[in-house]
Design a protein around this motif. Sequence first.
Motif, PDB file in Angstrom:
ATOM      1  N   UNK A  21       0.854  -1.200   0.000  1.00 30.30           N
ATOM      2  CA  UNK A  21       0.000   0.000   0.000  1.00 30.30           C
ATOM      3  C   UNK A  21       0.885   1.244   0.000  1.00 30.30           C
ATOM      4  N   UNK A  22       0.879   2.035  -1.079  1.00 29.37           N
ATOM      5  CA  UNK A  22       1.722   3.235  -1.134  1.00 29.37           C
ATOM      6  C   UNK A  22       1.332   4.244  -0.063  1.00 29.37           C
ATOM      7  N   UNK A  23       2.268   5.071   0.330  1.00 30.16           N
ATOM      8  CA  UNK A  23       1.949   6.175   1.225  1.00 30.16           C
ATOM      9  C   UNK A  23       1.076   7.163   0.443  1.00 30.16           C
ATOM     10  N   UNK A  24      -0.066   7.521   1.029  1.00 25.01           N
ATOM     11  CA  UNK A  24      -0.978   8.422   0.319  1.00 25.01           C
ATOM     12  C   UNK A  24      -0.655   9.879   0.633  1.00 25.01           C
ATOM     13  N   UNK A  25      -1.336  10.776  -0.058  1.00 23.89           N
ATOM     14  CA  UNK A  25      -1.022  12.203   0.061  1.00 23.89           C
ATOM     15  C   UNK A  25      -1.308  12.746   1.451  1.00 23.89           C
ATOM     16  N   UNK A  26      -2.335  12.222   2.122  1.00 28.88           N
ATOM     17  CA  UNK A  26      -2.620  12.677   3.489  1.00 28.88           C
ATOM     18  C   UNK A  26      -1.488  12.316   4.431  1.00 28.88           C
ATOM     19  N   UNK A  38      11.698   4.760   0.049  1.00 28.71           N
ATOM     20  CA  UNK A  38      12.213   3.646   0.851  1.00 28.71           C
ATOM     21  C   UNK A  38      11.279   2.443   0.803  1.00 28.71           C
ATOM     22  N   UNK A  39       9.977   2.686   0.776  1.00 28.47           N
ATOM     23  CA  UNK A  39       9.017   1.575   0.676  1.00 28.47           C
ATOM     24  C   UNK A  39       9.224   0.817  -0.625  1.00 28.47           C
ATOM     25  N   UNK A  40       9.410   1.547  -1.713  1.00 24.44           N
ATOM     26  CA  UNK A  40       9.611   0.904  -3.005  1.00 24.44           C
ATOM     27  C   UNK A  40      10.896   0.085  -3.028  1.00 24.44           C
ATOM     28  N   UNK A  41      11.931   0.586  -2.390  1.00 24.89           N
ATOM     29  CA  UNK A  41      13.182  -0.161  -2.332  1.00 24.89           C
ATOM     30  C   UNK A  41      13.038  -1.459  -1.568  1.00 24.89           C
ATOM     31  N   UNK A  42      12.294  -1.427  -0.448  1.00 27.50           N
ATOM     32  CA  UNK A  42      12.066  -2.652   0.334  1.00 27.50           C
ATOM     33  C   UNK A  42      11.293  -3.671  -0.491  1.00 27.50           C
ATOM     34  N   UNK A  87      15.850  -1.226 -11.367  1.00 28.51           N
ATOM     35  CA  UNK A  87      16.324   0.119 -11.019  1.00 28.51           C
ATOM     36  C   UNK A  87      15.396   1.233 -11.498  1.00 28.51           C
ATOM     37  N   UNK A  88      14.598   0.959 -12.528  1.00 32.73           N
ATOM     38  CA  UNK A  88      13.699   2.004 -13.019  1.00 32.73           C
ATOM     39  C   UNK A  88      12.518   2.252 -12.084  1.00 32.73           C
ATOM     40  N   UNK A  89      12.436   1.483 -11.011  1.00 33.51           N
ATOM     41  CA  UNK A  89      11.358   1.672 -10.038  1.00 33.51           C
ATOM     42  C   UNK A  89      11.688   2.754  -9.010  1.00 33.51           C
ATOM     43  N   UNK A  90      12.878   3.303  -9.075  1.00 40.20           N
ATOM     44  CA  UNK A  90      13.252   4.373  -8.154  1.00 40.20           C
ATOM     45  C   UNK A  90      12.255   5.528  -8.268  1.00 40.20           C
ATOM     46  N   UNK A  91      11.884   6.086  -7.147  1.00 47.60           N
ATOM     47  CA  UNK A  91      10.907   7.170  -7.134  1.00 47.60           C
ATOM     48  C   UNK A  91      11.452   8.421  -7.801  1.00 47.60           C
ATOM     49  N   UNK A  92      12.759   8.674  -7.630  1.00 47.17           N
ATOM     50  CA  UNK A  92      13.357   9.911  -8.121  1.00 47.17           C
ATOM     51  C   UNK A  92      14.298   9.630  -9.297  1.00 47.17           C
ATOM     52  N   UNK A 142      19.425   7.915   3.162  1.00 47.04           N
ATOM     53  CA  UNK A 142      19.929   6.689   2.545  1.00 47.04           C
ATOM     54  C   UNK A 142      19.424   5.476   3.334  1.00 47.04           C
ATOM     55  N   UNK A 143      18.915   4.494   2.616  1.00 45.62           N
ATOM     56  CA  UNK A 143      18.442   3.252   3.234  1.00 45.62           C
ATOM     57  C   UNK A 143      18.940   2.089   2.374  1.00 45.62           C
ATOM     58  N   UNK A 144      19.623   1.128   3.011  1.00 52.32           N
ATOM     59  CA  UNK A 144      20.172  -0.012   2.274  1.00 52.32           C
ATOM     60  C   UNK A 144      19.440  -1.285   2.664  1.00 52.32           C
ATOM     61  N   UNK A 145      18.963  -1.999   1.667  1.00 50.13           N
ATOM     62  CA  UNK A 145      18.250  -3.268   1.885  1.00 50.13           C
ATOM     63  C   UNK A 145      19.062  -4.420   1.295  1.00 50.13           C
ATOM     64  N   UNK A 146      18.963  -5.563   1.970  1.00 48.37           N
ATOM     65  CA  UNK A 146      19.664  -6.758   1.536  1.00 48.37           C
ATOM     66  C   UNK A 146      18.681  -7.741   0.907  1.00 48.37           C
ATOM     67  N   UNK A 147      19.197  -8.518  -0.034  1.00 51.79           N
ATOM     68  CA  UNK A 147      18.360  -9.542  -0.647  1.00 51.79           C
ATOM     69  C   UNK A 147      19.099 -10.875  -0.768  1.00 51.79           C
TER      70      UNK A 147
END
Length: 444
Positions: free
Chosen positions: A260-265, A386-390, A408-413, A439-444
Amino acid sequence: MANLRLLGHAVLWVWLILFVYCLMFIVLNLKDQPPSATMIEYQQAWTNRIKLDPEDNGYLYLLGFNTAEGLAPKKAGIDRLSWLELQKNNSYADPLLFPDGSFDFRAKIPKPIKQLLDSCKVVNDQCAALLTTLIDELASPSAAETLLMQRYFELLSHGGWREEIMGYNFPLPDYSQVLVTQQLIFVRSFTNKELKNLALAEFLNRDQKFWRIVLKNSDYMVTKMIAVAAIKNNLIWTNQLLLKSGDEEFREHLLLSLKRPFNEEELSLQRCFVGEWISSNLSFEAGFYSRHLTPAEIWVAELIYKRVDSMNQMAERLSLIQSSVDVTIDKFENALENYNKLETSKSPSLVNFILKPYNPGGKILMDIAEPPYASYVVRTKDLEAFRRGLLASIELMGNPQLDPNTLTDRSLYKSKPWVIDEQQRTITVTGLGADSRAVQTYYY
């Protein structure tokens, strides 16, 4: 003699100009301004906030979170709020403290756990390795840890959040102890061999849900940033706990909330801008009308500082920042770039103070003492990055054959592409902030 006469005339003219300027300054600053439309809008926004049942208000529980052992946090929070209301009309030069004091449970946490918490302030592979080596050595939770964790679970059971704002010199809830408890639960969960995966997934989902409620309903800027920090902690520990578990059902259960994406509110700081304005209004008024000021000092203060005009200026400034950068997430990157260019070209002007001598105290407060509000907007918006990266790291965990570079094209910015390290098996997500919190680093 002629030179002396010219010098005398010059001095006389300087004194005359200064006298006229001072007289003009006094005349200009005799009256305040009426409330602006933006100021009225902010006041109405604050007054018209939706009421909330105290039983469901997590703010009241958190307000009493650090009350002494044996006392009920919700009752302590309600009592503290009543005390704060009684102090609202008083003026204090020094910060206030709650009359019932506070209890620092962190001091009772065993030393090895404290050291572990310090080592895992940044959750990385070194922290995970340390946790793994200490699994067999960690004793059962102490009484202080048990009580803290119990209170945290009770805090998460609240479905609403409604704050009260008093002023800068009034005490806030003990947010730091709450965040330490959150971290404690994550550490204990990592080292608990008997904890069922679905129970852990349920906690992680509840934890994220609660802090998203706080994120959406914060009126204090500091509370918004605490919610941001708590959610980031949740995301990074979710990544580590998933790595440790490797359980597909656990992963799928967590995805129910993570998708669930973070909404505008949730990502908007509009409520916080109103809250900042309310808090500043209360604090400035209390400061200038402190019991320590003599009548003469109050007259001078009122001459150089016009309260309504200053509040008008602040409302306009906050409204401008909000309209410039507190935009929808798809427009945010460009909006922030344009805002930063505009801010870089601006600087307080001494000429402006001299030529427009009305309300100099208010101008100084607005131009010099303004917090970095835009950076708070950035830190909040970065949560979606950060949510998208996780989510990408979870997808790679569940599909080892997937090429990580295809994500990598899923990056928000666009200006901040993800950095993939296939050797370390990490995805590093960088937000638009200017420090390590971006900066947030996730492992896979």
